[in-house]
Design a protein around this motif. Structure first.
Motif, mmCIF file in Angstrom:
data_model
loop_
_atom_site.group_PDB
_atom_site.id
_atom_site.type_symbol
_atom_site.label_atom_id
_atom_site.label_comp_id
_atom_site.label_asym_id
_atom_site.label_seq_id
_atom_site.Cartn_x
_atom_site.Cartn_y
_atom_site.Cartn_z
ATOM 1 N N HIS A 125 3.935 -2.571 2.025
ATOM 2 C CA HIS A 125 4.410 -2.250 0.684
ATOM 3 C C HIS A 125 4.905 -3.534 0.028
ATOM 4 O O HIS A 125 5.164 -4.520 0.701
ATOM 5 C CB HIS A 125 5.564 -1.244 0.733
ATOM 6 C CG HIS A 125 5.151 0.133 1.155
ATOM 7 N ND1 HIS A 125 4.353 0.940 0.378
ATOM 8 C CD2 HIS A 125 5.421 0.834 2.279
ATOM 9 C CE1 HIS A 125 4.160 2.084 1.011
ATOM 10 N NE2 HIS A 125 4.787 2.048 2.174
ATOM 11 N N CYS A 166 5.814 -1.423 -6.620
ATOM 12 C CA CYS A 166 5.125 -1.851 -5.408
ATOM 13 C C CYS A 166 3.866 -2.589 -5.847
ATOM 14 O O CYS A 166 3.089 -2.078 -6.637
ATOM 15 C CB CYS A 166 4.744 -0.648 -4.548
ATOM 16 S SG CYS A 166 3.697 -1.096 -3.163
ATOM 17 N N GLU A 168 1.704 -4.034 -3.506
ATOM 18 C CA GLU A 168 0.725 -4.079 -2.414
ATOM 19 C C GLU A 168 0.082 -2.701 -2.371
ATOM 20 O O GLU A 168 0.790 -1.694 -2.233
ATOM 21 C CB GLU A 168 1.420 -4.335 -1.065
ATOM 22 C CG GLU A 168 2.164 -5.653 -0.985
ATOM 23 C CD GLU A 168 1.216 -6.844 -0.914
ATOM 24 O OE1 GLU A 168 0.077 -6.661 -0.459
ATOM 25 O OE2 GLU A 168 1.623 -7.932 -1.334
ATOM 26 N N TYR A 169 -1.242 -2.657 -2.470
ATOM 27 C CA TYR A 169 -1.875 -1.344 -2.486
ATOM 28 C C TYR A 169 -1.570 -0.601 -1.184
ATOM 29 O O TYR A 169 -1.855 -1.104 -0.092
ATOM 30 C CB TYR A 169 -3.388 -1.457 -2.691
ATOM 31 C CG TYR A 169 -4.007 -0.093 -2.738
ATOM 32 C CD1 TYR A 169 -3.766 0.746 -3.827
ATOM 33 C CD2 TYR A 169 -4.761 0.399 -1.689
ATOM 34 C CE1 TYR A 169 -4.263 2.026 -3.860
ATOM 35 C CE2 TYR A 169 -5.278 1.674 -1.720
ATOM 36 C CZ TYR A 169 -5.018 2.482 -2.808
ATOM 37 O OH TYR A 169 -5.512 3.756 -2.840
ATOM 38 N N CYS A 170 -0.987 0.604 -1.313
ATOM 39 C CA CYS A 170 -0.501 1.292 -0.117
ATOM 40 C C CYS A 170 -0.956 2.744 -0.032
ATOM 41 O O CYS A 170 -0.372 3.542 0.685
ATOM 42 C CB CYS A 170 1.020 1.216 -0.073
ATOM 43 S SG CYS A 170 1.794 1.883 -1.553
ATOM 44 N N HIS A 174 0.110 4.884 -4.702
ATOM 45 C CA HIS A 174 0.676 3.533 -4.857
ATOM 46 C C HIS A 174 1.206 3.299 -6.272
ATOM 47 O O HIS A 174 2.281 2.739 -6.466
ATOM 48 C CB HIS A 174 -0.414 2.514 -4.510
ATOM 49 C CG HIS A 174 -0.170 1.145 -5.018
ATOM 50 N ND1 HIS A 174 0.861 0.349 -4.568
ATOM 51 C CD2 HIS A 174 -0.821 0.413 -5.967
ATOM 52 C CE1 HIS A 174 0.817 -0.806 -5.213
ATOM 53 N NE2 HIS A 174 -0.169 -0.785 -6.055
ATOM 54 N N MET A 177 4.717 4.341 -7.049
ATOM 55 C CA MET A 177 5.796 3.821 -6.221
ATOM 56 C C MET A 177 6.649 2.871 -7.051
ATOM 57 O O MET A 177 6.367 1.688 -7.177
ATOM 58 C CB MET A 177 5.205 3.098 -5.012
ATOM 59 C CG MET A 177 6.256 2.823 -3.967
ATOM 60 S SD MET A 177 5.488 2.480 -2.399
ATOM 61 C CE MET A 177 6.902 1.878 -1.490
HETATM 62 CU CU LIG Z 1 1.955 0.259 -3.067
#
Ligand SMILES: [Cu+2]
Length: 187
Positions: A125, A166, A168-170, A174, A177
């Motif tokens: 993340h 966020c 960072e692709y999660c 995502h 987030m």
């Molecule tokens: Cu993310």
């Protein structure tokens, strides 16, 4: 005042502006070699090597100079500096879990360093904080499974509501987030 240069058409115009000197030199060289002076080069090799040495020296000096001058703005250096010189650090512990944050507090004080210590409980993340004017201040990458939290120290200058995203692709949610931090005026 120059905020418009950091996004949209302002940034695009800036990029074009940076390219203009290259375009000018390129056009000049091509024009000279194809129209004005078509023969082989007559400049003495010694003279060329002097120019090259001067140019390389200038590039090296500017490169080192800019790096040294900007070093204190690097988040890692600024964090280490605050950690060793300040005794009034505010701690914010956070855990990222798909797709939300758990924060020990969402209110910090302006003018005092804040140490963000972050962990992830599942996957990769990000934790990016944005100034109320939209400018991103910093981002942290939170990796799962680390023995120590990832930490960064930042000092907020202006009171206000700061957005957290966020970066960072999660996974599927995502984009949702997000969170908020409130910075209150120094007490
Ligand atoms: Cu993310």
């Amino acid at each position: 005042m120059l905020d418009f240069l950091f996004s949209g058409w302002g940034a695009f115009a800036m990029t074009l502006f940076m390219l203009l000197p290259f375009a000018a030199v390129f056009t000049y060289v091509v024009h000279r070699k194809s129209v004005v002076d078509r023969g082989p080069a007559t400049t003495a090799p010694k003279k060329i090597s002097n120019v090259e040495t001067a140019w390389l020296t200038a590039v090296f000096v500017i490169f080192v100079g800019v790096n040294l001058a900007s070093m204190k703005y690097m988040p890692t250096i600024a964090s280490a500096h605050a950690a060793t010189t300040r005794t009034d650090i505010q701690d914010v512990d956070l855990t990222a879990t798909s797709w939300q944050y758990e924060l020990s507090t969402r209110e910090v004080e302006a003018g005092r360093p804040v140490r963000f210590s972050g962990r992830s409980s599942d996957t990769m993340h990000g934790f990016a904080v944005y100034h109320p004017n939209g400018r991103m201040l910093f981002t942290m990458m939170l990796m799962p499974g680390l023995s120590k939290p990832t930490s960064l120290i930042h000092t907020f200058e202006d009171p206000g509501t700061y957005k957290v995203r966020c970066l960072e692709y999660c996974g599927i949610a995502h984009h949702g987030m997000r969170d908020e931090i409130t910075v209150v005026a120094a007490r």
